[in-house]
Design an enzyme around this catalytic site. Structure first.
Site, PDB file in Angstrom:
ATOM      1  N   TYR A 438       0.816  -1.235   0.000  1.00 29.78           N
ATOM      2  CA  TYR A 438       0.000   0.000   0.000  1.00 29.78           C
ATOM      3  C   TYR A 438       0.845   1.280   0.000  1.00 29.78           C
ATOM      4  CZ  TYR A 438      -0.370   0.027   5.298  1.00 29.78           C
ATOM      5  OH  TYR A 438      -0.165   0.053   6.642  1.00 29.78           O
ATOM      6  N   GLU A 439       0.219   2.366  -0.353  1.00 26.77           N
ATOM      7  CA  GLU A 439       0.937   3.628  -0.592  1.00 26.77           C
ATOM      8  C   GLU A 439       2.018   3.469  -1.665  1.00 26.77           C
ATOM      9  OE1 GLU A 439       0.123   6.550   0.458  1.00 26.77           O
ATOM     10  OE2 GLU A 439      -1.403   5.882   1.871  1.00 26.77           O
TER      11      GLU A 439
END
Lengths: 600, 600
Positions: A438-439
């Site tokens: 994620y990110e």
């Protein structure tokens, strides 16, 4: 056992490696001194260890629940969140003007680390709020800031980032959500967003969604994306909560880890359109999102360090208690604690060395961010900004890839018990697995490192760091190390080797990036890992120098630091040359592209 | 999508690398020829893909259930198990005398691999039965064999291995279970055994437990452990099932993975003692268990390869379907399937290369076992036995450590979807995590490799393998490789480098093993990984030679093999030197032992 925040180690890194004293001399950061830092870390450690950490297993066993569009957090989370906000922790590094404490990012970093080590699922909620605050500070109008920031900084309301759609993950050019102007300055937002962390919950009065969407006639691709603020509850003129907005949580995901953190599918505009407010200018959404993501990515890097430390602490504790087998050196006739077995030491030593190296690198990056914002000299600000931007994808990518490995070693140290969920080691392993995704996945970080952070400035930031490594190498050579002379020699040898490997790779990237992009980008993740290893190893060498200076003050603590720096050089820095070879092997002859798709 | 057994690849490895044709010439193995192998693999592939694989997700979502001492397998498992036994699969490599097919271990290996790739939890049950059969064949009396083997070989009854107790995991000297002779040739067994895979279930009529326990007055430590057969149901004189024995499942574990496989806590003798039969002689239990474990460890190595392949297939399929982002080389203006992105290729190429290399090494080890059992020449049998024994800890340790990494890459290729349980990539990641722990952790394998397999024979087996690598290096150099010349050169360079690294480490182990056991054993797992890398890389070089010879027959298949061998050399063999350095760095100066316990 519970997690114990390593406050002494954190203070050591802040003071000796990240230059806390110099940061407290920057304009507006006078309060960010060692005394304040110590007091804040002690207080934060108490909250983390006593209130937040005890909820970690509960969150895994009894995740957030969705029913009829409402999400109920794990029992105990709401009360813990209240204590978190009442302590003013959400605002620690945010502007005093909006109710924050205005402290340095360097001081906020260990606070974020210990919160995440205690309970990653819980900590995600404040982390996302930080991102929303950052976005509004960057691009929000004075009105939006005045109406939303104080509540966000207080933590009374939480924030979310709405980027992903089913067809648009890493590739935001594919975003389809729409925003129609209403003529009164507002927009009606519609579309489906997925993977929205804490996108719906019952811990705060309101949720402030920051949403990427397209206005009518916006250009195609990433240049036609705008950023909107869409609150769960609209505000009345006096700022009090008004009508429920047309954004609804239609489900939450069933995930491998971070189960207490609800990952929402949000539906905008099913009942006519969610009212949203444009943040900044139209079509510049991605640019704002990147600023916000820079902060969020750094935060995710801290999560990797946090989980690694928590997994290490748990494994070390078990290794001291579990009695099994005689020592191989015959030093005991009976079975002993497994920490006396060489491979258990190798695992613990590697976990510890990697974690300390990554922490040091992250805190140093935070210090660069503080200089970039507060230094009075514009050229110095720019220099620090460039170095911070070079380091962020490494802190994010390296610390999280490392966390996957370290939490796996944590399971391994526990043997069969590690595979039993009640032990808790497996939860770290499952939770950690999202961090390198994620990110921005590690590949996305590596693309950023190769493209925007190396090619675009012709390697300027990388070369500045290589020069700093040279200075450390020189110090290692010129220091009278006494009985640590062999350690100094070994660390110097491995760091010099790693530095050369990194320099060669930077040169290769600069030389081949345009000519052979497939080969260079295929080496992107190995380059990121190499940079992570060498730059962390450099910080461990700096730690060695500081520990040797201060050794007499606390032989137990500084002696451990010296041995850990040595571990890092022998068990981690030794990987550098292999990565270099794998990266530069290809040179237009990469076997990866000798395969056609059907052959996979 | 479902798993597709790679039958063509398996046949290639069996015929070109493991010498199937020579094995079919061994005494008693005439049926183990290529035609039979092809027919069996085709049939096994059908059962695996169509019957067993479709139950894999169900087993994860609805694990085995314990109630009142009874365990009910996941719905569908019992029926699939019936099909498995009706097909005669349990007996594939067991003696014809007891109802088996008596085929070579080399032919059984791909069958075991495909079963495990389809459904690891399911496949564990037959794997444990194989272990029990092996133990009885090795040490059981004629009576025990006659009464129990036919039903085990048929699969009508299943087997278990009962070693672990709460205080005795890797350290079997701490076993406390007791066996009291009853004067009638039987024993009454009592004690608690944990982590007993398929220790209780409803898929078969009877369960045959093989149990380590101590007789009264047995010597302390591992020299006082005996092996007992304790059936769940006692047998009447005519072999039919009689009274329920005093062994009961008091709970099953809540685990990270392999959830459909019940991991039982078994209580022996709560109601007066479970009736057991001594297997072989008293106090030689550990010795028998080691023979059985050698087979079981090899089987677990195959499990690592199996899960790796399943994870690879799933990731490759996703990468071909998922559309996201433009290619970095500008070859397309729009978003493309992610398999066109360099880092996705790097991940898939690495997964594939590692899996193929480990498979080739495992099958070659199986062929050595066949020669060790069936060669008419005693000296040749001994030589093959020694090499097989050297390879087993490597096949077990390396293939399983690799499986943890590969299943993690499988999650990564899926991006955010990989973290969602419904996708299925996460199940491989969770299931794989037990492989480097059970049947002896990687450290236990490494201790075996260093101690029993390298020091004890003064490196003879290792040196024999190094000589075989030299022969392959010579072939690489002397072959006219045509347009693959650059690949041949690259593979030669990396393999020669890896061979030197391995040779140096073997020399270091031999030289320092006695003098500095802590340092040498701290390097044990790195040595095991280095051996795994170099020996798999050697097999990939042999595969390259074979593929180049046969290229015209099937350019798509053999071209892929050539590119994959190249991938292995550039992305995997390049790690060899770093491991060598980490292993030999210490030389009496290991930083791991500079830390005292309190410093961890």
């Amino acid at each position: 056992m519970s997690y114990t925040p390593p406050v002494k180690e954190m203070m050591f890194v802040m003071e000796e490696l990240a230059g806390l004293a110099r940061i407290s001399q920057l304009s507006g950061l006078a309060d960010s001194n060692a005394d304040t830092a110590q007091a804040i870390l002690d207080e934060g450690a108490k909250l983390a260890a006593e209130v937040i950490a005890p909820l970690n297993a509960a969150g895994d066993q009894r995740p957030s629940e969705w029913r009829d569009g409402m999400v109920t957090a794990t029992p105990g989370f709401s009360d813990a969140y209240r204590q978190y906000t009442e302590g003013g922790w959400q605002g620690i590094s945010h502007p005093v003007e909006f109710g924050g404490q205005g402290l340095a990012k360097l001081i906020a970093s260990p606070c974020i680390e210990m919160l995440n080590a205690s309970n990653l699922s819980f900590a995600l909620c404040p982390l996302l709020t930080d991102g929303a605050i950052e976005a509004l500070l960057t691009a929000g109008s004075e009105e939006l800031k005045a109406r939303f920031l104080p509540k966000l900084v207080e933590g009374a309301w939480t924030g979310t980032m709405n980027l992903t759609e089913p067809q648009a993950g890493s590739d935001l050019s594919l975003v389809r959500s729409r925003a129609e102007p209403q003529g009164d300055g507002t927009y009606k937002v519609s579309g489906t967003k997925i993977f929205i962390t804490w996108g719906e919950h019952d811990m705060a009065e309101n949720i402030v969604h920051l949403v990427l969407a397209r206005t009518p006639n916006a250009p195609e691709g990433v240049k036609g994306i705008s950023l909107f603020l869409v609150p769960k509850f609209l505000l009345n003129d006096d700022g009090s909560l008004g009508a429920r907005n047309d954004v609804h949580c239609v489900s939450i995901e069933h995930k491998l880890g971070i189960k207490a953190s609800p990952t929402a599918v949000l539906q905008y505009g099913d009942k006519g359109g969610a009212i949203g407010y444009l943040v900044g200018e139209e079509n510049r959404g991605l640019e704002y999102m990147f600023i916000m993501m820079n902060a969020a990515r750094f935060g995710v890097g801290l999560q990797g360090i946090a989980l690694s430390d928590a997994a290490y602490q748990k494994a070390a504790e078990y290794a001291k208690e579990r009695i099994q087998s005689r020592p191989v050196d015959g030093s005991d006739a009976g079975s002993v604690a497994i920490i006396r077995h060489p491979d258990v030491r190798r695992m613990l030593g590697t976990m510890r060395a990697l974690t300390e190296g990554a922490r040091a690198l992250a805190y140093v990056a935070a210090a660069h961010a503080d200089f970039a914002h507060h230094d009075e000299d514009a050229a110095s600000r720019a220099r620090h900004q460039a170095i911070n931007e070079y380091l962020v994808p490494i802190v994010k990518g390296w610390s999280t890839e490392m966390a996957v490995d370290i939490t796996s070693l944590g399971v391994q140290v526990h043997g069969g018990m590690g595979f039993i969920e009640e032990t808790g080691a497996a939860q770290f392993y499952r939770d950690a697995r999202i961090l390198s995704i994620y990110e921005g996945t590690t590949a996305i970080q590596a693309n950023d490192l190769v493209g925007r952070k190396t090619l675009r400035d012709s390697g300027a930031a990388a070369h500045a760091l290589l020069e700093e490594i040279d200075a450390t190498l020189e110090s290692l050579r010129s220091t009278d190390a006494g009985d640590a002379a062999r350690v100094f020699e070994a660390v110097h040898r491995r760091l010099a080797d790693g530095r050369e490997a990194l320099a060669n790779v930077v040169a290769y990237v600069l030389e081949s990036g345009k000519r052979d992009p497939n080969a260079v980008f295929a080496g992107g993740v190995p380059y990121l890992k190499l940079a992570g290893i060498v730059l962390s190893g450099w910080q461990m060498a700096r730690a060695l120098l500081a520990a040797q200076r201060k050794r007499a003050e606390d032989p137990q603590f500084y002696g451990a630091k010296i041995a850990t720096a040595h571990c890092f050089s022998e068990y981690v820095l030794t990987q550098a040359r292999g990565l270099e070879t794998a990266i530069v092997c290809a040179h237009g002859d990469d076997p990866l592209f000798a395969l056609n798709e059907a052959q996979f």
